[in-house]
Design a protein around this motif. Structure first.
Motif, mmCIF file in Angstrom:
data_model
loop_
_atom_site.group_PDB
_atom_site.id
_atom_site.type_symbol
_atom_site.label_atom_id
_atom_site.label_comp_id
_atom_site.label_asym_id
_atom_site.label_seq_id
_atom_site.Cartn_x
_atom_site.Cartn_y
_atom_site.Cartn_z
ATOM 1 N N LYS A 104 6.449 -1.522 3.513
ATOM 2 C CA LYS A 104 6.423 -2.973 3.386
ATOM 3 C C LYS A 104 5.811 -3.552 4.663
ATOM 4 N N HIS A 105 5.015 -4.582 4.530
ATOM 5 C CA HIS A 105 4.369 -5.327 5.625
ATOM 6 C C HIS A 105 3.205 -4.578 6.279
ATOM 7 N N ALA A 106 2.689 -3.527 5.659
ATOM 8 C CA ALA A 106 1.511 -2.845 6.208
ATOM 9 C C ALA A 106 0.284 -3.732 5.969
ATOM 10 N N LEU A 107 -0.659 -3.689 6.874
ATOM 11 C CA LEU A 107 -1.916 -4.420 6.713
ATOM 12 C C LEU A 107 -2.887 -3.495 5.997
ATOM 13 N N VAL A 108 -3.374 -3.932 4.841
ATOM 14 C CA VAL A 108 -4.253 -3.096 4.021
ATOM 15 C C VAL A 108 -5.481 -3.877 3.589
ATOM 16 N N GLU A 109 -6.489 -3.139 3.193
ATOM 17 C CA GLU A 109 -7.668 -3.740 2.574
ATOM 18 C C GLU A 109 -7.490 -3.558 1.069
ATOM 19 N N ALA A 110 -7.384 -4.686 0.348
ATOM 20 C CA ALA A 110 -7.087 -4.646 -1.083
ATOM 21 C C ALA A 110 -8.238 -5.241 -1.880
ATOM 22 N N PRO A 111 -8.441 -4.754 -3.101
ATOM 23 C CA PRO A 111 -9.484 -5.333 -3.951
ATOM 24 C C PRO A 111 -9.041 -6.686 -4.508
ATOM 25 N N ASP A 112 -9.987 -7.605 -4.620
ATOM 26 C CA ASP A 112 -9.733 -8.894 -5.256
ATOM 27 C C ASP A 112 -10.292 -8.802 -6.671
ATOM 28 N N PRO A 113 -9.439 -8.751 -7.696
ATOM 29 C CA PRO A 113 -9.925 -8.552 -9.057
ATOM 30 C C PRO A 113 -10.779 -9.700 -9.590
ATOM 31 N N MET A 114 -10.641 -10.880 -9.027
ATOM 32 C CA MET A 114 -11.382 -12.046 -9.521
ATOM 33 C C MET A 114 -12.805 -12.120 -8.983
ATOM 34 N N ARG A 115 -13.005 -11.666 -7.735
ATOM 35 C CA ARG A 115 -14.310 -11.864 -7.095
ATOM 36 C C ARG A 115 -15.073 -10.576 -6.800
ATOM 37 N N ASN A 116 -14.520 -9.420 -7.151
ATOM 38 C CA ASN A 116 -15.158 -8.138 -6.858
ATOM 39 C C ASN A 116 -15.374 -7.926 -5.362
ATOM 40 N N LEU A 117 -14.435 -8.392 -4.554
ATOM 41 C CA LEU A 117 -14.491 -8.232 -3.101
ATOM 42 C C LEU A 117 -13.223 -7.524 -2.641
ATOM 43 N N THR A 118 -13.173 -7.170 -1.358
ATOM 44 C CA THR A 118 -11.937 -6.678 -0.765
ATOM 45 C C THR A 118 -11.560 -7.613 0.366
ATOM 46 N N TYR A 119 -10.277 -7.659 0.667
ATOM 47 C CA TYR A 119 -9.810 -8.529 1.742
ATOM 48 C C TYR A 119 -8.595 -7.901 2.408
ATOM 49 N N ALA A 120 -8.347 -8.282 3.663
ATOM 50 C CA ALA A 120 -7.201 -7.777 4.412
ATOM 51 C C ALA A 120 -5.969 -8.584 4.029
ATOM 52 N N VAL A 121 -4.885 -7.887 3.749
ATOM 53 C CA VAL A 121 -3.669 -8.539 3.284
ATOM 54 C C VAL A 121 -2.470 -7.655 3.619
ATOM 55 N N ARG A 122 -1.286 -8.243 3.670
ATOM 56 C CA ARG A 122 -0.051 -7.492 3.942
ATOM 57 C C ARG A 122 0.607 -7.077 2.633
ATOM 58 N N THR A 123 1.223 -5.899 2.643
ATOM 59 C CA THR A 123 1.992 -5.455 1.485
ATOM 60 C C THR A 123 3.334 -6.175 1.496
ATOM 61 N N MET A 124 3.848 -6.467 0.301
ATOM 62 C CA MET A 124 5.119 -7.186 0.179
ATOM 63 C C MET A 124 6.273 -6.262 -0.218
ATOM 64 N N THR A 125 5.956 -5.055 -0.680
ATOM 65 C CA THR A 125 6.981 -4.096 -1.081
ATOM 66 C C THR A 125 6.585 -2.703 -0.597
ATOM 67 N N ARG A 126 7.530 -1.794 -0.644
ATOM 68 C CA ARG A 126 7.204 -0.396 -0.445
ATOM 69 C C ARG A 126 6.543 0.100 -1.725
ATOM 70 N N SER A 127 5.855 1.225 -1.649
ATOM 71 C CA SER A 127 5.207 1.762 -2.855
ATOM 72 C C SER A 127 6.276 2.216 -3.849
ATOM 73 N N PHE A 128 5.973 2.036 -5.141
ATOM 74 C CA PHE A 128 6.883 2.433 -6.212
ATOM 75 C C PHE A 128 6.044 3.016 -7.339
ATOM 76 N N GLN A 129 6.685 3.882 -8.130
ATOM 77 C CA GLN A 129 5.971 4.551 -9.210
ATOM 78 C C GLN A 129 6.099 3.747 -10.493
ATOM 79 N N GLY A 130 4.971 3.450 -11.127
ATOM 80 C CA GLY A 130 4.950 2.710 -12.378
ATOM 81 C C GLY A 130 5.238 3.622 -13.556
#
Length: 161
Positions: A104-130
């Motif tokens: 939680k709170h790691a700084l990551v580069e995530a894809p933006d599904p709306m604009r086909n770009l990536t941006y730096a953002v913080r995670t809000m949860t720990r990873s979980f299995q879907g």
């Protein structure tokens, strides 16, 4: 002084049952709520349920995850298997863990599904299995979980969990 719980309280959702999974290592409490209580949310249909695991809502299908009775049974089976696997450490495999565990709170580069770009953002949860077996994490600014495999860690979390 204890508070008496009012059964018809419009603010608190009404649960219909509680399932408990107990092992030597831990106890997991799963509460079932009828989906009709969230009729303004997509997927909240009669005959579906929202699950609360411990004190947190189950969100592997999105912020508001609703399950059919078969989905509840499958979720419960996975929970039992998870508790059993933790108890028998010798049978756990590395393949069950995410390739890139996310804090939680790691700084990551995530894809933006709306604009086909990536941006730096913080995670809000720990990873979980879907439900599909993929590992996910919620990030700021997105309502749906993002696959961990699509993220690039820019800075590990510095916060204490």
């Amino acid at each position: 002084m204890t508070q008496n719980r009012v059964e018809n309280d419009p603010i608190r959702p009404r649960k219909i049952t509680t399932l408990c999974v107990k092992s030597d290592a831990k106890t997991v409490k799963i509460e079932l709520y009828p989906a009709e209580q969230w009729n303004d949310r997509p997927g909240a249909e009669p005959g579906k349920y929202r699950l609360k695991v411990g004190r947190a809502w189950e969100m592997s299908l999105g912020k508001y995850s609703f399950y059919t009775w078969k989905g509840v049974q499958e979720f419960f089976e996975r929970t039992v298997q998870s508790c059993t696997l933790r108890q028998m450490e010798s049978t756990c495999s590395v393949a069950d863990m995410p390739a890139q565990p996310m804090a939680k709170h790691a700084l990551v580069e995530a894809p933006d599904p709306m604009r086909n770009l990536t941006y730096a953002v913080r995670t809000m949860t720990r990873s979980f299995q879907g439900l599909d077996g993929e590992w996910y994490v919620f990030v700021m600014g997105q309502d749906e979980p993002v696959p961990v495999s699509s993220l690039v860690v820019l800075q590990a979390s510095t916060r204490v969990p």
